[in-house]
Scaffold this motif. Structure first.
Motif, PDB file in Angstrom:
ATOM      1  N   VAL A  31       0.900  -1.256   0.055  1.00 23.00           N
ATOM      2  CA  VAL A  31      -0.102   0.015   0.004  1.00 23.00           C
ATOM      3  C   VAL A  31       0.985   1.208  -0.124  1.00 23.00           C
ATOM      4  N   VAL A  32       0.548   2.174  -0.875  1.00 19.83           N
ATOM      5  CA  VAL A  32       0.910   3.669  -0.883  1.00 19.83           C
ATOM      6  C   VAL A  32      -0.212   4.435  -0.478  1.00 19.83           C
ATOM      7  N   ALA A  33      -0.095   5.172   0.624  1.00 17.61           N
ATOM      8  CA  ALA A  33      -1.450   6.080   1.098  1.00 17.61           C
ATOM      9  C   ALA A  33      -0.853   7.495   0.813  1.00 17.61           C
ATOM     10  N   VAL A  34      -1.814   8.213   0.162  1.00 17.36           N
ATOM     11  CA  VAL A  34      -1.490   9.526  -0.133  1.00 17.36           C
ATOM     12  C   VAL A  34      -2.686  10.612   0.636  1.00 17.36           C
ATOM     13  N   ASP A  35      -2.275  11.436   1.398  1.00 20.01           N
ATOM     14  CA  ASP A  35      -3.240  12.590   2.085  1.00 20.01           C
ATOM     15  C   ASP A  35      -3.018  13.708   0.938  1.00 20.01           C
ATOM     16  N   ALA A  36      -4.166  13.791   0.041  1.00 14.17           N
ATOM     17  CA  ALA A  36      -4.388  14.775  -0.731  1.00 14.17           C
ATOM     18  C   ALA A  36      -5.501  15.953  -0.378  1.00 14.17           C
ATOM     19  N   ASP A  37      -5.768  15.934   1.010  1.00 11.64           N
ATOM     20  CA  ASP A  37      -6.946  16.677   1.175  1.00 11.64           C
ATOM     21  C   ASP A  37      -6.260  17.923   1.721  1.00 11.64           C
ATOM     22  N   ILE A  38      -7.051  19.180   1.787  1.00  8.61           N
ATOM     23  CA  ILE A  38      -6.482  20.362   2.305  1.00  8.61           C
ATOM     24  C   ILE A  38      -6.265  20.407   3.637  1.00  8.61           C
ATOM     25  N   LEU A  42      -5.051  12.530   7.620  1.00  8.25           N
ATOM     26  CA  LEU A  42      -4.832  11.182   7.252  1.00  8.25           C
ATOM     27  C   LEU A  42      -3.750  10.227   8.271  1.00  8.25           C
ATOM     28  N   GLY A  43      -2.736  10.994   8.437  1.00  8.96           N
ATOM     29  CA  GLY A  43      -1.760  10.554   9.328  1.00  8.96           C
ATOM     30  C   GLY A  43      -2.189  10.205  10.620  1.00  8.96           C
ATOM     31  N   ALA A  44      -2.706  11.264  11.289  1.00 11.10           N
ATOM     32  CA  ALA A  44      -3.347  11.288  12.300  1.00 11.10           C
ATOM     33  C   ALA A  44      -4.354   9.913  12.415  1.00 11.10           C
ATOM     34  N   LEU A  95       9.615   5.492 -14.374  1.00  9.27           N
ATOM     35  CA  LEU A  95       8.031   5.161 -13.772  1.00  9.27           C
ATOM     36  C   LEU A  95       8.402   4.887 -12.388  1.00  9.27           C
ATOM     37  N   LEU A  96       7.287   4.971 -11.569  1.00  7.88           N
ATOM     38  CA  LEU A  96       7.283   4.641 -10.027  1.00  7.88           C
ATOM     39  C   LEU A  96       6.465   3.532 -10.044  1.00  7.88           C
ATOM     40  N   ARG A  97       6.888   2.606  -8.983  1.00 10.68           N
ATOM     41  CA  ARG A  97       6.171   1.255  -8.708  1.00 10.68           C
ATOM     42  C   ARG A  97       5.856   1.178  -7.136  1.00 10.68           C
ATOM     43  N   VAL A  98       4.954   0.500  -6.938  1.00  8.66           N
ATOM     44  CA  VAL A  98       4.413   0.622  -5.389  1.00  8.66           C
ATOM     45  C   VAL A  98       5.333  -0.211  -4.426  1.00  8.66           C
ATOM     46  N   ARG A  99       6.054  -1.281  -5.231  1.00 10.23           N
ATOM     47  CA  ARG A  99       6.961  -1.997  -4.494  1.00 10.23           C
ATOM     48  C   ARG A  99       8.325  -1.824  -4.890  1.00 10.23           C
ATOM     49  N   GLU A 100       8.816  -0.717  -4.601  1.00  6.78           N
ATOM     50  CA  GLU A 100      10.367  -0.350  -4.849  1.00  6.78           C
ATOM     51  C   GLU A 100      10.631   0.957  -4.077  1.00  6.78           C
ATOM     52  N   ASP A 101      12.009   1.075  -3.994  1.00  7.43           N
ATOM     53  CA  ASP A 101      12.662   2.220  -3.500  1.00  7.43           C
ATOM     54  C   ASP A 101      13.059   3.022  -4.475  1.00  7.43           C
ATOM     55  N   ASN A 102      12.869   4.328  -4.262  1.00  9.12           N
ATOM     56  CA  ASN A 102      13.381   5.323  -5.470  1.00  9.12           C
ATOM     57  C   ASN A 102      13.490   6.716  -4.763  1.00  9.12           C
ATOM     58  N   ILE A 112       4.756   3.488   7.744  1.00 10.31           N
ATOM     59  CA  ILE A 112       4.206   3.370   8.989  1.00 10.31           C
ATOM     60  C   ILE A 112       3.530   1.895   8.943  1.00 10.31           C
ATOM     61  N   THR A 113       3.804   1.223  10.236  1.00  3.17           N
ATOM     62  CA  THR A 113       3.691  -0.144  10.416  1.00  3.17           C
ATOM     63  C   THR A 113       2.311  -0.293  10.939  1.00  3.17           C
ATOM     64  N   LEU A 114       1.221  -0.986  10.379  1.00  3.15           N
ATOM     65  CA  LEU A 114       0.026  -1.213  10.703  1.00  3.15           C
ATOM     66  C   LEU A 114      -0.163  -2.727  10.615  1.00  3.15           C
ATOM     67  N   ASP A 115      -0.554  -3.491  11.500  1.00  2.50           N
ATOM     68  CA  ASP A 115      -0.704  -4.831  11.877  1.00  2.50           C
ATOM     69  C   ASP A 115       0.490  -5.596  11.319  1.00  2.50           C
ATOM     70  N   GLY A 116       1.634  -5.143  11.550  1.00 10.06           N
ATOM     71  CA  GLY A 116       2.772  -6.046  11.046  1.00 10.06           C
ATOM     72  C   GLY A 116       3.144  -5.754   9.699  1.00 10.06           C
ATOM     73  N   THR A 117       2.330  -4.755   9.059  1.00 14.60           N
ATOM     74  CA  THR A 117       2.812  -4.461   7.587  1.00 14.60           C
ATOM     75  C   THR A 117       3.031  -3.141   7.292  1.00 14.60           C
ATOM     76  N   GLU A 118       4.112  -2.799   6.686  1.00 18.18           N
ATOM     77  CA  GLU A 118       4.615  -1.691   6.398  1.00 18.18           C
ATOM     78  C   GLU A 118       4.182  -0.900   5.288  1.00 18.18           C
ATOM     79  N   VAL A 119       3.333   0.134   5.411  1.00 18.06           N
ATOM     80  CA  VAL A 119       2.770   1.031   4.085  1.00 18.06           C
ATOM     81  C   VAL A 119       3.638   2.472   4.061  1.00 18.06           C
ATOM     82  N   ARG A 120       3.510   2.913   3.014  1.00 22.50           N
ATOM     83  CA  ARG A 120       4.228   4.012   2.780  1.00 22.50           C
ATOM     84  C   ARG A 120       2.916   5.388   2.894  1.00 22.50           C
ATOM     85  N   LEU A 121       3.101   6.264   3.561  1.00 16.39           N
ATOM     86  CA  LEU A 121       2.492   7.511   3.617  1.00 16.39           C
ATOM     87  C   LEU A 121       3.167   8.700   2.876  1.00 16.39           C
TER      88      LEU A 121
END
Length: 328
Positions: A31-38, A42-44, A95-102, A112-121
């Motif tokens: 997962v890549v999560a993006v907070d695009a709200d004014i 989302l982080g909180a 190009l960007l990919r979900v499962r890569e470092d760049n 951020i680690t959620l339920d043992g899984t790391e997601v990108r915020l």
């Protein structure tokens, strides 16, 4: 797949997008999560404290780096400065990919680690006092649109974007970047008014739209929503003691979320999966090019001092087969 949560301010879209992200993490999805709200919350909602949320890097502040990286060796883009938010990828683009470092994730994303899984915020960054009277929020979400245009995602990969409230998403072509848009609506006339706007704007572009009824208290609320949005109503969500505890800063283990709400979240995932399976990559690329040409003619050419339509690579089609990571 790319998923957007939209809705009227106060409808609960940030809460529901955060629950969906937690659900995906619990299912061990990438997962890549993006907070695009004014309003950046989302982080909180994902468990960051106030200080941690404030320290999230702003994508808008990294726009020069993002442009320079994505430009790659594309010969049609003479300089990173000539790129605008709608610039499409072409031969030579990175190009960007979900499962890569760049470098983009390194500068703009935080794990951020959620339920043992790391997601990108990732976050666009807040609308600061220095912006008042001199900038619009759409200039900040341009970094998100540019990244989405260059992102190749697969069936088991998720990009979840918490969008700005109302129908502001239609100020650019970003609303066409999503396989599924979940519109969060309360069971009130005001609650469904944004749905009607979104439905009418989106219908000509084949945007997949489903309504998530929120703050539903009983059968009468469900019937009201079904009468107003008909077959677009996917699920409804009612009171949650788990969410109330989360909003007080004391979230329980996610596995303790009420069973009916867990079922609703799985239905959201199933709907998104089904929509991605129908993605027409050629049409997806054509829409990207369509909005780039419109923006170029409207304001981009004057700003860049060149004809930005020349950035379009007529032989390039974004596709999942391009998902093999490229060297930085």
């Amino acid at each position: 797949m790319k998923i957007a949560f939209v809705g009227k301010g106060g409808s609960g879209k940030t809460t529901l997008s955060s629950l969906f992200i937690r659900h995906l993490a619990a299912n061990k999805a990438a997962v890549v999560a993006v907070d695009a709200d004014i309003n950046q919350h989302l982080g909180a909602a994902l468990g960051l404290n106030e200080n941690e949320s404030a320290q999230l890097p702003a994508m808008g502040a990294q726009l020069p780096l993002i442009k320079d990286y994505l430009r790659g060796s594309n010969p049609r883009i003479t300089s990173a400065d000539s790129m605008i938010k709608t610039t499409p990828p072409g031969t030579g683009s990175r190009l960007l990919r979900v499962r890569e470092d760049n470098p983009v994730y390194e500068a703009c994303a935080r794990p951020i680690t959620l339920d043992g899984t790391e997601v990108r915020l990732m976050a666009t960054g807040p609308f600061a006092e220095s912006d008042l009277g001199v900038a619009c929020y759409h200039s900040k979400v341009g970094a998100v649109e540019l990244c989405l245009n260059h992102l190749v995602d697969g069936q088991d990969e998720y990009v979840v974007v918490d969008m700005t409230a109302g129908s502001d998403s239609f100020a650019s072509g970003m609303f066409t970047r999503f396989d599924m848009t979940f519109l969060v609506a309360e069971p009130t006339l005001k609650g469904v008014s944004v749905y009607r706007q979104y439905r009418d704007y989106a219908k000509d572009f084949g945007v997949a739209l489903k309504v998530v009824g929120n703050k539903v208290q009983g059968r009468e609320d469900v019937e009201f929503l079904r009468d107003q949005v008909r077959e677009d109503l996917l699920v409804t969500v009612g009171h949650s003691d788990w969410v109330r505890s989360m909003e007080k800063g004391r979230p329980a283990r996610f596995e303790l979320l009420e069973a009916h709400n867990r079922v609703s979240l799985q239905r959201l995932q199933d709907a998104a999966d089904d929509a991605y399976a129908l993605r027409d990559w050629a049409r997806y690329t054509e829409q990207m090019v369509h909005f780039h040409r419109k923006n170029a003619e409207s304001w981009g050419n004057a700003k860049a001092g060149v004809d930005l339509a020349a950035q379009v690579d007529p032989d390039f089609v974004l596709h999942e087969r391009l998902a093999t990571p490229q060297p930085a």
